[in-house]
Design a protein around this motif. Sequence first.
Motif, PDB file in Angstrom:
ATOM      1  N   GLY A 388       0.811  -1.136  -0.136  1.00 45.48           N
ATOM      2  CA  GLY A 388       0.140   0.169   0.252  1.00 45.48           C
ATOM      3  C   GLY A 388       0.930   0.793  -0.135  1.00 45.48           C
ATOM      4  O   GLY A 388       2.131   1.180   0.903  1.00 45.48           O
ATOM      5  N   ASP A 389       0.389   2.380  -0.490  1.00 45.39           N
ATOM      6  CA  ASP A 389       1.226   3.555  -0.419  1.00 45.39           C
ATOM      7  C   ASP A 389       1.195   5.078   0.764  1.00 45.39           C
ATOM      8  O   ASP A 389      -0.296   5.218   0.415  1.00 45.39           O
ATOM      9  CB  ASP A 389       0.848   4.190  -1.480  1.00 45.39           C
ATOM     10  N   PRO A 390       1.643   4.072   1.142  1.00 46.28           N
ATOM     11  CA  PRO A 390       1.567   5.360   2.927  1.00 46.28           C
ATOM     12  C   PRO A 390       1.944   6.521   2.455  1.00 46.28           C
ATOM     13  O   PRO A 390       1.549   7.498   3.292  1.00 46.28           O
ATOM     14  CB  PRO A 390       3.197   4.820   3.768  1.00 46.28           C
ATOM     15  N   ALA A 391       2.102   7.140   1.293  1.00 41.29           N
ATOM     16  CA  ALA A 391       1.810   9.050   0.862  1.00 41.29           C
ATOM     17  C   ALA A 391       0.363   8.497   0.326  1.00 41.29           C
ATOM     18  O   ALA A 391      -0.056  10.192   1.314  1.00 41.29           O
ATOM     19  CB  ALA A 391       2.389   8.680  -0.331  1.00 41.29           C
ATOM     20  N   GLU A 392      -0.611   7.860   0.389  1.00 39.77           N
ATOM     21  CA  GLU A 392      -2.021   7.933   0.227  1.00 39.77           C
ATOM     22  C   GLU A 392      -2.506   7.513   1.198  1.00 39.77           C
ATOM     23  O   GLU A 392      -3.487   8.049   1.488  1.00 39.77           O
ATOM     24  CB  GLU A 392      -2.831   7.120  -1.005  1.00 39.77           C
ATOM     25  N   ASP A 393      -2.409   6.426   2.097  1.00 41.60           N
ATOM     26  CA  ASP A 393      -2.974   5.996   3.583  1.00 41.60           C
ATOM     27  C   ASP A 393      -1.450   5.822   4.397  1.00 41.60           C
ATOM     28  O   ASP A 393      -1.131   4.663   4.651  1.00 41.60           O
ATOM     29  CB  ASP A 393      -3.763   4.632   3.201  1.00 41.60           C
ATOM     30  N   ILE A 394      -1.370   6.491   5.581  1.00 38.06           N
ATOM     31  CA  ILE A 394      -0.230   6.548   5.751  1.00 38.06           C
ATOM     32  C   ILE A 394      -0.731   5.324   7.389  1.00 38.06           C
ATOM     33  O   ILE A 394       0.757   4.505   7.204  1.00 38.06           O
ATOM     34  CB  ILE A 394       0.295   7.576   7.022  1.00 38.06           C
ATOM     35  N   SER A 395      -1.963   4.944   7.416  1.00 37.37           N
ATOM     36  CA  SER A 395      -1.951   3.829   8.716  1.00 37.37           C
ATOM     37  C   SER A 395      -1.400   2.789   7.723  1.00 37.37           C
ATOM     38  O   SER A 395      -0.992   1.444   8.374  1.00 37.37           O
ATOM     39  CB  SER A 395      -3.100   4.254   8.628  1.00 37.37           C
ATOM     40  N   VAL A 396      -0.900   2.500   6.469  1.00 37.45           N
ATOM     41  CA  VAL A 396      -0.049   1.377   6.390  1.00 37.45           C
ATOM     42  C   VAL A 396       0.807   0.582   6.752  1.00 37.45           C
ATOM     43  O   VAL A 396       1.228  -0.238   6.604  1.00 37.45           O
ATOM     44  CB  VAL A 396       0.354   1.380   4.219  1.00 37.45           C
ATOM     45  N   LEU A 397       1.481   1.452   6.724  1.00 38.52           N
ATOM     46  CA  LEU A 397       3.004   1.217   8.471  1.00 38.52           C
ATOM     47  C   LEU A 397       2.770   1.252   9.650  1.00 38.52           C
ATOM     48  O   LEU A 397       3.782  -0.002   9.533  1.00 38.52           O
ATOM     49  CB  LEU A 397       3.929   2.791   8.170  1.00 38.52           C
TER      50      LEU A 397
END
Length: 441
Positions: A388-397
């Motif tokens: 997933g792209d953390p710049a779009e959805d930082i919760s992926v981290l």
Amino acid sequence: MPRKTLLHRATVQEGLGRPSLPRHSVLIDGDRIEAVLPEGLAPLNAPGVDVLDLDGRTVMPGMTLGHTHIAYLNVLDGREMLFKYSVPDLTLAAARNAENLLALGYTAFVGAGSVSGIDMALRRAVDAGQLRGPRITPCSRDLMVSGPPERRNPEVKKRIPSDLMRLADTPEEMAEYVATEIAQGAEIVKVFSSGDDTFPNGRSHELLFTPEELKIAARTAHEHGARIRAHSRGLDGIRNAIAAGVDVIDHATYADDEALYAIAERGIFVVPSLYQPHMLLTTGTQHGKTTEYLETLEFEAEVANSLRILPIMVELGIPVVAGDDFGFAWTPHGTYAKELELYVEMAGIPAPTVLTWATANGARLAGRGDDAGTVQAGRLADLVITNGDPAEDISVLSRPGGIELVLLGGAPVAGSTEPFRTGTAPYAELDGAPASAGAAR
């Protein structure tokens, strides 16, 4: 010859504060990034190149945790910090915490107060390949005073073993202790320009170090080739830290606009504090803190001002770094990415900007600003692959399974490359092997 590795068909989050680049590839040669290029130009069939097909997954820079107490074992107060656990217990816990950082996408950390010098010991062990861990910028023991200038108490110093924390109530002791910590391996020194509402020896608005003591500490650190960071919550303490020439201001929770302008002009790093006070206020009762105790704190005012100043810091170009007093019970080790989420969700800072606080700015704070922290040719291949792209959805981290692979200097140190292989010759026996980053520190 060592083989190269191609991270193919990826989304690349460069760590430069802008949206990610879809349909790109990253070519790694040894411990460095050789090229970032559109996937159509990738050297898929070049000899000596192993291909990892990421199928759209995101490649981002490894993160740097800018403020951590790696040997705090989720403590409740200052006394537990020093006395609840033995030094051997803390050392073992610190080693586990350091290794776990890698799996969470943090390829470096900058210490913010080292109980008994454990930061320095960890750095030596990781450099020697004896322990698996991130790149470490070790901090000194906390350099503390017994109380505000008008309440100095020599009896307090007698109760604190100097191996755990240095108490210096005279300018001469301050200079001596700073030099000693650096001689033992500290690359950054921790002092306290203000107190903290949770401290027994001084509240957030009270001064702990005098302006002269701060200047002596900063001058001594710089003369010995180290940097200095100041715990500074109250406005007067922030002003004194700026005037003393510190390199890093931790918290800055009561900063006013004038202080922010001065910080920006001098290029001082700020490691803000939103997550820690927010978590204490909202979950403190779950950890034995009474409602009455929480009401004595002025953390609600600190949170409110932090929310006010964070956008201003972005506008002024202040080098903000993420990392907020992890190691307390309400900010336990392993929850680091939750801080990043809070900056997006509560403070309204765009996710690409917050990512720079953990990547490019973190690398600068760690002393690797020209060597790490971004996905660019020539930089260290300290990389994180996310589903997933953390710049779009930082919760992926912080999502379970969101981080699938971590590379430190091009070598896998968390996760496995096997799911991404396309049938080329094996890249390495390094999957899961301990990695030392000593050569590139």
